[in-house]
Design an enzyme around this catalytic site. Structure first.
Site, PDB file in Angstrom:
ATOM      1  N   ASN A 166      -5.385  16.155  18.026  1.00 26.22           N
ATOM      2  CA  ASN A 166      -6.458  16.578  17.230  1.00 26.22           C
ATOM      3  C   ASN A 166      -7.104  15.432  16.612  1.00 26.22           C
ATOM      4  OD1 ASN A 166      -4.334  16.083  15.426  1.00 26.22           O
ATOM      5  ND2 ASN A 166      -4.778  17.765  14.202  1.00 26.22           N
ATOM      6  N   ASP A 216      -0.550  13.377  20.491  1.00 25.62           N
ATOM      7  CA  ASP A 216      -1.518  13.823  19.200  1.00 25.62           C
ATOM      8  C   ASP A 216      -2.590  14.504  19.987  1.00 25.62           C
ATOM      9  OD1 ASP A 216      -3.084  14.326  17.110  1.00 25.62           O
ATOM     10  OD2 ASP A 216      -4.135  12.211  17.314  1.00 25.62           O
ATOM     11  N   ASP A 265      22.169  17.099  11.846  1.00 27.21           N
ATOM     12  CA  ASP A 265      22.087  15.674  11.147  1.00 27.21           C
ATOM     13  C   ASP A 265      23.104  15.352  10.285  1.00 27.21           C
ATOM     14  OD1 ASP A 265      19.840  13.816  10.753  1.00 27.21           O
ATOM     15  OD2 ASP A 265      20.205  14.347   8.612  1.00 27.21           O
ATOM     16  N   ASP A 268      -5.736  12.960  14.682  1.00 22.81           N
ATOM     17  CA  ASP A 268      -5.291  12.505  13.368  1.00 22.81           C
ATOM     18  C   ASP A 268      -4.244  11.182  13.384  1.00 22.81           C
ATOM     19  OD1 ASP A 268      -3.197  13.854  13.954  1.00 22.81           O
ATOM     20  OD2 ASP A 268      -3.007  14.920  12.360  1.00 22.81           O
ATOM     21  N   ASP A 304       1.945  16.128  17.604  1.00 30.24           N
ATOM     22  CA  ASP A 304       1.733  17.559  17.106  1.00 30.24           C
ATOM     23  C   ASP A 304       2.448  18.399  17.998  1.00 30.24           C
ATOM     24  OD1 ASP A 304      -0.677  17.945  18.857  1.00 30.24           O
ATOM     25  OD2 ASP A 304      -1.579  16.979  17.204  1.00 30.24           O
ATOM     26  N   ASP A 333      16.696   6.574  16.088  1.00 29.54           N
ATOM     27  CA  ASP A 333      17.451   5.730  15.090  1.00 29.54           C
ATOM     28  C   ASP A 333      17.765   4.423  15.785  1.00 29.54           C
ATOM     29  OD1 ASP A 333      17.187   7.577  13.037  1.00 29.54           O
ATOM     30  OD2 ASP A 333      19.146   8.467  13.562  1.00 29.54           O
TER      31      ASP A 333
HETATM   32  C1  GLC Z   1      20.416  11.094  10.550  1.00 27.89           C
HETATM   33  C2  GLC Z   1      18.893  10.962  11.097  1.00 27.89           C
HETATM   34  C3  GLC Z   1      17.810  10.062  10.747  1.00 27.89           C
HETATM   35  C4  GLC Z   1      17.932  10.292   9.174  1.00 27.89           C
HETATM   36  C5  GLC Z   1      19.142  10.452   8.537  1.00 27.89           C
HETATM   37  C6  GLC Z   1      19.171  11.001   7.140  1.00 27.89           C
HETATM   38  O1  GLC Z   1      21.004   9.901  10.642  1.00 27.89           O
HETATM   39  O2  GLC Z   1      19.005  10.797  12.834  1.00 27.89           O
HETATM   40  O3  GLC Z   1      16.833   9.568  11.312  1.00 27.89           O
HETATM   41  O4  GLC Z   1      17.106   9.160   8.405  1.00 27.89           O
HETATM   42  O5  GLC Z   1      20.104  11.219   9.121  1.00 27.89           O
HETATM   43  O6  GLC Z   1      18.638  12.467   7.447  1.00 27.89           O
HETATM   44 CA    CA Z   2      -2.092  15.299  15.542  1.00 31.91          CA
END
Ligand code: GLC
Ligand code: CA
Length: 545
Positions: A27, A25, A203, A29, A33, A320
């Site tokens: 800034n 980070d 993804d 928050d 970023d 994940d």
């Molecule tokens: C993939 C991503 C995961 C996300 C899922 C739905 O498995 O790695 O983080 O929640 O797809 O997009």
């Molecule tokens: Ca930030």
């Protein structure tokens, strides 16, 4: 002018994954970023990586931390601006680092303008961009259950129809059977190609060709036809890398995804070696004990069945998954030793290695009370299991073992407040072990896990056997040792790992008596392997006897 990548560059590359919210980070928050990533490019260059897989940075309401995209061609303002993004691409490129964008093509956010329009009327041209079924509000079209709990169907009163979503209701599935959707996505991909990115991580790509009437989500019948079209239309550039996340891939399917003729994707990112301790039936929350022979069988199978006809990703971690040192390693007494062992084991294999932020520091899992967690999947699991009558301790045990927030705690940069991640309040707590485990300490210690990865990355670039060698598993029945060789006409590698916290006897095969020890996590070596000891040997001009 950005550098041009040669065809197949990714076979020699190491890819570092960044989860932007938790990286740095700038800034105050409490949320990482894009300028924060910029600050650490030299750190990444020092590690020696070739590309960054950047988790989604697009405009998003953040129901699933950016995997719910509201505008593919805009940046989530909390992370920065498009100018910051262009700057990142340019500055990374100056250091020889490419940016791999995370593309969510299976679904959008329900805030995406396509979905908003789709909900206004069945006559909207965008209606067909999503998957709808007629019915009545009290009975969903079928009993399919979403990955994040609840039904895969949500009722939309405006159009008096159910829409389909494999994940949260805020992540409506795109209808890949619509040619207009596909063209729209290809067009959007070209937008990013023109910005000079090095490629894409796709993804849940095995879930795009769904057929809810037949209850098919993964590996739908049209999947590979769609991937070939995607590749033809959007990935024309030779130097682009494409990585397909595929939970349902086995080696046979992976040979299609990653066919060497480039007709689909560059490589597959599959999870068979990760899911070995899921309960029978595949439930990840009900963990069964790990067994080394299962891991060996699985990894060996991928090594042999893809050699020469496909390409795999090599990873232990991502955003994940729980931290690997807390799983296959020992995150207390032998944290450093076992993390290095896992690194050496994985980086000796054929494929493209990945490193998830903090893995190079051997960051560990975290145990928080339920009200400090953020992840939608984890919180839904808690809600559903408590409602179903599971004891609270059991639910928390599952969450501590498998919850995705284990991997999402902020990067531990130094021993200062909040590990140097933020001057504000971090969006997810920092792991309290940051005073000991942090990048500053790792850089100062020549024996750190960081430096072990740095050496492995350099070795992989130096010796072709890492890329091409054929794989042979030795000691297949041992429940404590993982031993294998890689072999080309003029090089031979041997990797020996003790997967236990106990000393284990082992004598080197004759062919390696005078081999060079390239790397180890201990300084003395005898016929007894020390806890989590790993050794990597190399021999030149090997001629089979
Ligand atoms: C993939 C991503 C995961 C996300 C899922 C739905 O498995 O790695 O983080 O929640 O797809 O997009
Ligand atoms: Ca930030």
């Amino acid at each position: 002018m950005l550098q041009k990548r040669e065809r197949g560059w990714w076979k020699k590359a190491v890819i570092y994954q960044i989860y932007p919210k938790s990286f740095q980070d700038t800034n105050g928050d409490g949320i990482g970023d894009l300028p924060g990533i910029l600050q650490h490019l030299d750190y990444l260059a020092e590690l020696g990586i070739d590309a960054i897989w950047l988790c989604p940075v697009y405009a998003s309401p953040q129901v699933d931390n950016g995997y719910d995209i509201a505008d593919y061609e805009d940046i989530w303002p909390v992370l920065g601006t498009m100018e910051d993004m262009e700057n990142l691409i340019r500055e990374a490129d100056r250091r020889g680092i490419g940016i791999i964008m995370d593309l969510v093509l299976n679904h959008t956010s329900n805030q995406h303008r396509w979905f908003q329009a789709a909900c206004t009327s069945r006559d909207s041209p965008y209606h067909d961009y999503y998957v709808w079924r007629d019915g009545t509000p009290d009975t969903p079209p079928n009993d399919m259950m979403a990955c994040f709990g609840g039904s895969m169907w949500t009722w939309e009163p405006h159009v008096q129809q159910w829409y389909f979503h494999q994940f949260a209701p805020e992540q409506p599935d795109l209808n890949w059977d619509s040619p207009a959707v596909r063209q729209e996505l290809y067009h959007m991909i070209r937008f990013w190609v023109d910005k000079g990115v090095a490629g894409f991580r796709l993804d849940v790509i095995d879930q795009i060709a769904k057929d809810p009437d037949r209850k098919i989500t993964g590996n739908g019948p049209k999947l590979h036809a769609y991937l070939r079209e995607l590749s033809r239309e959007a990935f024309r550039e030779e130097g682009l890398v494409s990585v397909g996340e595929a939970w349902g891939a086995d080696p046979e399917r992976a040979r299609l995804y990653s066919a060497p003729d480039g007709s689909e994707l560059s490589m597959v990112f599959q999870f068979q070696h990760i899911c070995l301790d899921n309960a029978p039936g595949g439930e990840k929350w009900d963990v069964i004990p790990l067994k080394l022979t299962d891991l060996k069988r699985c990894l060996s199978r991928w090594q042999t069945e893809l050699h020469g006809c496909g390409w795999n990703s090599l990873f232990w971690n991502n955003h994940d998954l729980p931290r690997i040192v807390s799983r296959w390693g020992d995150d207390r007494r032998y944290r450093v030793e076992s993390a290095k062992m896992l690194a050496i084991l994985l980086y000796g294999l054929e494929g493209t290695p990945y490193l998830y932020q903090g893995e190079e520091l051997a960051m560990t899992n975290i145990q928080l009370p339920i009200d400090q967690y953020q992840d939608v999947e984890l919180l839904n699991l808690y809600r559903d299991r408590i409602a179903a009558g599971y004891p609270e301790e059991d639910v928390m045990r599952s969450i501590w073992a498998r919850g995705r927030d284990n991997a999402r705690t902020p990067m531990q940069w130094n021993a200062g407040p909040n590990a140097g991640f933020t001057e504000g309040t971090p969006w997810l707590p920092v792991n309290p072990n940051y005073r000991e485990i942090n990048a500053e300490a790792a850089l100062a210690d020549p024996n750190s896990v960081f430096h072990c990865y740095q050496k492995l990355i350099a070795l992989r670039k130096r010796y072709p056997v890492f890329q091409d060698g054929t794989f042979t598993l030795l000691e297949p029945d041992s429940e404590s040792l993982f031993v294998y060789t890689r072999e080309t006409a003029d090089e031979l590698l041997l990797v020996v790992c003790n997967f236990t916290g106990n000393p284990e006897p082992y004598s080197l095969p004759d062919a390696f008596q005078r081999a060079e020890l390239l790397l180890s996590n201990y300084t003395t070596h005898t016929d007894i392997l020390q806890p989590y000891e790993a050794r990597l040997y190399r021999k030149e001009e090997y001629h089979a006897i």
